[in-house]
Design a protein around this motif. Sequence first.
Motif, PDB file in Angstrom:
ATOM      1  N   GLN A  43      38.334  29.564  32.841  1.00 55.09           N
ATOM      2  CA  GLN A  43      38.118  29.270  34.262  1.00 55.09           C
ATOM      3  C   GLN A  43      38.923  30.219  35.149  1.00 55.09           C
ATOM      4  N   LEU A  44      40.179  30.497  34.775  1.00 55.52           N
ATOM      5  CA  LEU A  44      41.018  31.412  35.553  1.00 55.52           C
ATOM      6  C   LEU A  44      40.416  32.812  35.579  1.00 55.52           C
ATOM      7  N   ILE A  45      39.990  33.306  34.422  1.00 50.53           N
ATOM      8  CA  ILE A  45      39.374  34.638  34.361  1.00 50.53           C
ATOM      9  C   ILE A  45      38.090  34.671  35.192  1.00 50.53           C
ATOM     10  N   TRP A  46      37.295  33.608  35.134  1.00 49.65           N
ATOM     11  CA  TRP A  46      36.068  33.532  35.921  1.00 49.65           C
ATOM     12  C   TRP A  46      36.390  33.613  37.419  1.00 49.65           C
ATOM     13  N   HIS A  47      37.352  32.840  37.894  1.00 51.50           N
ATOM     14  CA  HIS A  47      37.703  32.841  39.312  1.00 51.50           C
ATOM     15  C   HIS A  47      38.291  34.184  39.753  1.00 51.50           C
ATOM     16  N   ILE A  48      39.125  34.782  38.912  1.00 49.90           N
ATOM     17  CA  ILE A  48      39.689  36.096  39.255  1.00 49.90           C
ATOM     18  C   ILE A  48      38.580  37.139  39.330  1.00 49.90           C
ATOM     19  N   THR A  49      37.638  37.112  38.393  1.00 45.56           N
ATOM     20  CA  THR A  49      36.523  38.059  38.399  1.00 45.56           C
ATOM     21  C   THR A  49      35.673  37.900  39.647  1.00 45.56           C
ATOM     22  N   ILE A  50      35.325  36.670  39.993  1.00 45.48           N
ATOM     23  CA  ILE A  50      34.520  36.416  41.199  1.00 45.48           C
ATOM     24  C   ILE A  50      35.254  36.901  42.445  1.00 45.48           C
ATOM     25  N   ASN A  51      36.562  36.624  42.539  1.00 48.18           N
ATOM     26  CA  ASN A  51      37.333  37.064  43.703  1.00 48.18           C
ATOM     27  C   ASN A  51      37.441  38.584  43.783  1.00 48.18           C
ATOM     28  N   LEU A  52      37.619  39.244  42.638  1.00 44.20           N
ATOM     29  CA  LEU A  52      37.678  40.714  42.642  1.00 44.20           C
ATOM     30  C   LEU A  52      36.329  41.321  43.036  1.00 44.20           C
ATOM     31  N   LEU A  53      35.227  40.741  42.531  1.00 41.95           N
ATOM     32  CA  LEU A  53      33.906  41.237  42.925  1.00 41.95           C
ATOM     33  C   LEU A  53      33.678  41.036  44.428  1.00 41.95           C
ATOM     34  N   TRP A  54      34.067  39.874  44.957  1.00 45.03           N
ATOM     35  CA  TRP A  54      33.916  39.606  46.387  1.00 45.03           C
ATOM     36  C   TRP A  54      34.776  40.550  47.215  1.00 45.03           C
ATOM     37  N   LEU A  55      36.016  40.803  46.770  1.00 45.73           N
ATOM     38  CA  LEU A  55      36.899  41.730  47.485  1.00 45.73           C
ATOM     39  C   LEU A  55      36.327  43.147  47.449  1.00 45.73           C
ATOM     40  N   SER A  56      35.778  43.556  46.303  1.00 43.56           N
ATOM     41  CA  SER A  56      35.150  44.885  46.204  1.00 43.56           C
ATOM     42  C   SER A  56      33.950  44.982  47.138  1.00 43.56           C
ATOM     43  N   PHE A  57      33.102  43.937  47.155  1.00 46.17           N
ATOM     44  CA  PHE A  57      31.947  43.933  48.046  1.00 46.17           C
ATOM     45  C   PHE A  57      32.387  44.047  49.508  1.00 46.17           C
ATOM     46  N   LEU A  58      33.402  43.281  49.900  1.00 46.25           N
ATOM     47  CA  LEU A  58      33.883  43.346  51.287  1.00 46.25           C
ATOM     48  C   LEU A  58      34.457  44.720  51.616  1.00 46.25           C
ATOM     49  N   GLY A  59      35.166  45.323  50.651  1.00 46.33           N
ATOM     50  CA  GLY A  59      35.713  46.667  50.877  1.00 46.33           C
ATOM     51  C   GLY A  59      34.605  47.702  51.058  1.00 46.33           C
ATOM     52  N   ILE A  60      33.583  47.643  50.226  1.00 47.54           N
ATOM     53  CA  ILE A  60      32.458  48.591  50.333  1.00 47.54           C
ATOM     54  C   ILE A  60      31.691  48.360  51.624  1.00 47.54           C
ATOM     55  N   LYS A  61      31.479  47.077  51.993  1.00 52.89           N
ATOM     56  CA  LYS A  61      30.775  46.751  53.236  1.00 52.89           C
ATOM     57  C   LYS A  61      31.562  47.254  54.445  1.00 52.89           C
ATOM     58  N   TRP A  62      32.887  47.083  54.439  1.00 50.05           N
ATOM     59  CA  TRP A  62      33.700  47.565  55.549  1.00 50.05           C
ATOM     60  C   TRP A  62      33.628  49.084  55.637  1.00 50.05           C
ATOM     61  N   LEU A  63      33.726  49.763  54.499  1.00 48.90           N
ATOM     62  CA  LEU A  63      33.657  51.224  54.485  1.00 48.90           C
ATOM     63  C   LEU A  63      32.305  51.705  55.001  1.00 48.90           C
ATOM     64  N   PHE A  64      31.212  51.041  54.598  1.00 46.73           N
ATOM     65  CA  PHE A  64      29.872  51.398  55.074  1.00 46.73           C
ATOM     66  C   PHE A  64      29.758  51.176  56.585  1.00 46.73           C
ATOM     67  N   ASP A  65      30.183  50.005  57.093  1.00 44.04           N
ATOM     68  CA  ASP A  65      30.126  49.713  58.528  1.00 44.04           C
ATOM     69  C   ASP A  65      30.990  50.687  59.326  1.00 44.04           C
ATOM     70  N   PHE A  66      32.166  51.014  58.802  1.00 39.71           N
ATOM     71  CA  PHE A  66      33.043  51.960  59.484  1.00 39.71           C
ATOM     72  C   PHE A  66      32.385  53.346  59.562  1.00 39.71           C
ATOM     73  N   SER A  67      31.769  53.789  58.456  1.00 41.21           N
ATOM     74  CA  SER A  67      31.113  55.108  58.432  1.00 41.21           C
ATOM     75  C   SER A  67      29.939  55.152  59.410  1.00 41.21           C
ATOM     76  N   VAL A  68      29.113  54.062  59.429  1.00 40.70           N
ATOM     77  CA  VAL A  68      27.975  54.017  60.352  1.00 40.70           C
ATOM     78  C   VAL A  68      28.479  54.033  61.791  1.00 40.70           C
ATOM     79  N   GLY A  69      29.485  53.248  62.100  1.00 36.76           N
ATOM     80  CA  GLY A  69      30.037  53.216  63.458  1.00 36.76           C
ATOM     81  C   GLY A  69      30.647  54.551  63.849  1.00 36.76           C
ATOM     82  N   PHE A  70      31.365  55.186  62.940  1.00 41.39           N
ATOM     83  CA  PHE A  70      31.965  56.484  63.224  1.00 41.39           C
ATOM     84  C   PHE A  70      30.895  57.534  63.475  1.00 41.39           C
ATOM     85  N   TYR A  71      29.821  57.510  62.660  1.00 44.32           N
ATOM     86  CA  TYR A  71      28.725  58.469  62.822  1.00 44.32           C
ATOM     87  C   TYR A  71      28.030  58.270  64.165  1.00 44.32           C
TER      88      TYR A  71
END
Length: 174
Positions: free
Chosen positions: A138-166
């Motif tokens: 259960q701990l590994i499952w929750h850590i994996t889900i949180n890391l995937l969510w954090l990665s998704f948010l990081g990529i989404k922020w980078l994409f939004d920042f790049s579009v806004g900057f452009y």
Amino acid sequence: MPFKDQQPRKRIEYRGENIRVSRTSGVSATKTISKDGYGATINTNHGLRFHKRLFKGARIGLQNGNFQFIGRYKSGPFNFNVSKSGVSTSIKNKRGSYNLLKPNYSSFKMGGVQVRGKNAATLQLIFMFFQLALGLIQLIWHITINLLWLSFLGIKWLFDFSVGFYKGFNSKAN
């Protein structure tokens, strides 16, 4: 057939307010009188006991001429027992308890049948191992889900920042 060679039987007992009837110890009646931390208990099987409460969870007493000191404390999942014969600690779970310092004092209950001693200690260790394995999964499952969510948010922020900057860079150029 000697008593030691017989198979252990399931515990059969009745407990009332002042009476206890069991298969092994028979019938016993008990009455306790206590006031201001002092008390006296009379039991038909164990005789008379005088006791004094020291503080919450600890008392000293005299029973049939023998000194007693008993202390019971609970902190989280651990139970601590102190007596004149030593100290023990146990972990309680829904299947019984495992005594860490004296494993032969462990208990395990399943399907209405209680097992005590070495067999109970073995069953408790197996049960706690499976609980630990399930908890780790259960701990590994929750850590994996949180890391995937954090990665998704990081990529989404980078994409939004790049579009806004452009867009901001192109609007200044026009």
